[in-house]
Design a protein around this motif. Structure first.
Motif, PDB file in Angstrom:
ATOM      1  N   THR A   1       0.834  -1.184   0.000  1.00 49.87           N
ATOM      2  CA  THR A   1       0.000   0.000   0.000  1.00 49.87           C
ATOM      3  C   THR A   1       0.878   1.246   0.000  1.00 49.87           C
ATOM      4  OG1 THR A   1      -1.798   1.123   1.162  1.00 49.87           O
ATOM      5  CG2 THR A   1      -0.171   0.034   2.532  1.00 49.87           C
ATOM      6  N   THR A   2       0.360   2.347  -0.488  1.00 51.98           N
ATOM      7  CA  THR A   2       1.115   3.593  -0.498  1.00 51.98           C
ATOM      8  C   THR A   2       1.170   4.199   0.896  1.00 51.98           C
ATOM      9  OG1 THR A   2       0.415   3.981  -2.765  1.00 51.98           O
ATOM     10  CG2 THR A   2       1.250   5.882  -1.561  1.00 51.98           C
ATOM     11  N   ASN A   3       0.072   4.152   1.622  1.00 55.28           N
ATOM     12  CA  ASN A   3       0.016   4.719   2.962  1.00 55.28           C
ATOM     13  C   ASN A   3      -0.578   3.679   3.913  1.00 55.28           C
ATOM     14  OD1 ASN A   3       0.820   7.548   2.419  1.00 55.28           O
ATOM     15  ND2 ASN A   3      -1.008   7.483   1.123  1.00 55.28           N
ATOM     16  N   LEU A   4      -0.012   3.582   5.098  1.00 47.58           N
ATOM     17  CA  LEU A   4      -0.525   2.701   6.140  1.00 47.58           C
ATOM     18  C   LEU A   4      -0.925   3.569   7.318  1.00 47.58           C
ATOM     19  CD1 LEU A   4      -1.021  -0.106   7.378  1.00 47.58           C
ATOM     20  CD2 LEU A   4       1.367  -0.086   8.144  1.00 47.58           C
TER      21      LEU A   4
END
Length: 179
Positions: free
Chosen positions: A147-150
């Motif tokens: 994912t790009t952001n967590l």
């Protein structure tokens, strides 16, 4: 023959319509077909259409119901479709994909009761914007999150809870390949 009864006490009854017209079995009351333990066969080379008034239910009572088709089986309805069994319920295919809730966007798909356990036997892929409103337990030897952001709402992340010794920590990689 008028308003009289038609009865055959023994033997076979065969009615052949060799013309191109229709054959109609009509009654002001119920129509009962009883094979008395035998087999009822309906053979329609051009198809079989069972049509009733819109407000009349069709009820099939049988110890076993077996539907075989060499083509597609389609069930269309404008209300609730319910499949319920006292034992196990299996939906399976020998080839292809089993799709649930894929025909229309925005349709919620629920699996299990609020206290049920749902088991995925192999890989599980979650795509798009997914929300988990409860506990999400992932068990296995490797969990990969691409994912790009967590976003983690909790201020604590517990690591190495299953380890008996050794160091633990977070590593931030600045390499392009993430290693």
């Amino acid at each position: 023959v008028g308003n009289s009864n038609f009865t055959i006490d023994s033997g076979n009854l065969t009615i052949n319509n060799t013309t191109s017209g229709n054959m109609t079995l009509q009654s002001a009351g119920a129509i009962d077909i009883d094979a008395d333990g035998g087999k009822i066969t309906i053979d329609g080379s051009s198809g079989i259409d069972i049509g009733v008034a819109a407000d009349v239910a069709i009820d099939i009572d049988s110890s076993t119901l077996d539907i075989d088709a060499s083509g597609a089986i389609t069930i269309d309805g404008t209300s609730t479709f319910s499949l319920d069994a006292a034992g196990n319920t299996n939906i399976d295919t020998s080839t292809g994909t089993i799709s649930i809730g894929t025909a229309n966007s925005g349709i919620a798909v629920n699996i299990g009761h609020s206290t049920s356990e749902v088991t995925v036997g192999d890989n599980l892929t979650v795509t798009g914007n997914a929300t988990v409103a409860g506990d999400l337990d992932v068990n296995g030897t490797l969990t990969t999150i691409d994912t790009t952001n967590l976003r983690v709402a909790d201020k604590f992340i517990i690591m190495a809870s299953g380890s008996t010794s050794g160091d633990s920590g977070l590593v931030a990689s600045t390499a392009a390949n993430g290693s």
